[in-house]
Design a protein around this motif. Structure first.
Motif: not given
Length: 135
Positions: A40-62
């Motif tokens: 959950t810590t890692v996914t929180t970091i990744l989501d934060r980076l997505a909100r900052k528009h530094v990373v793109a997030r795309e759904r693949h399956g689940r």
């Protein structure tokens, strides 16, 4: 875009070095040899980076996959501009202090970059005057 924390920078390094987008689980697996983190810590970091528009997030399956939206250079430039903006009115003092504390190699890189910029922005040389013969 806000400044990145240490863990966010580590995650970005992993994403930049990856050959393809990574899931949160893959990022966690790459981080666990050096850190004891929860998924959950890692996914929180990744989501934060997505909100900052530094990373793109795309759904693949689940799961979601994450890929960098910006390169290292672009992110560095943005962060440097943010830091300079926080210096207020006296950006020159901040730049001078940075130059005074830069390593020899960094100072040479700055000189080289400024020389390239000046050469690129220099006006074209004036044409030689042509003398016309009068009959």
């Amino acid at each position: 875009m806000a400044r990145l924390g240490e863990l966010e920078r580590e995650v970005m390094d992993l994403l930049w070095d990856a050959d393809a987008p990574l899931t949160g689980r893959e990022v966690l697996d790459l981080l666990t040899p050096t850190r004891d983190l929860a998924y959950t810590t890692v996914t929180t970091i990744l989501d934060r980076l997505a909100r900052k528009h530094v990373v793109a997030r795309e759904r693949h399956g689940r799961a979601f996959t994450y890929a960098p939206r910006v390169g290292r250079d672009e992110l560095t430039v943005t962060l440097m501009h943010e830091v300079l903006a926080s210096a207020g009115e006296d950006r020159t003092a901040a730049l001078v202090h940075f130059a005074e504390t830069a390593s020899v190699d960094d100072a040479q890189a700055l000189r080289d970059a400024l020389a390239r910029i000046e050469a690129k922005n220099a006006p074209p040389p004036a044409a030689e005057p042509v003398e016309l013969e009068t009959p």
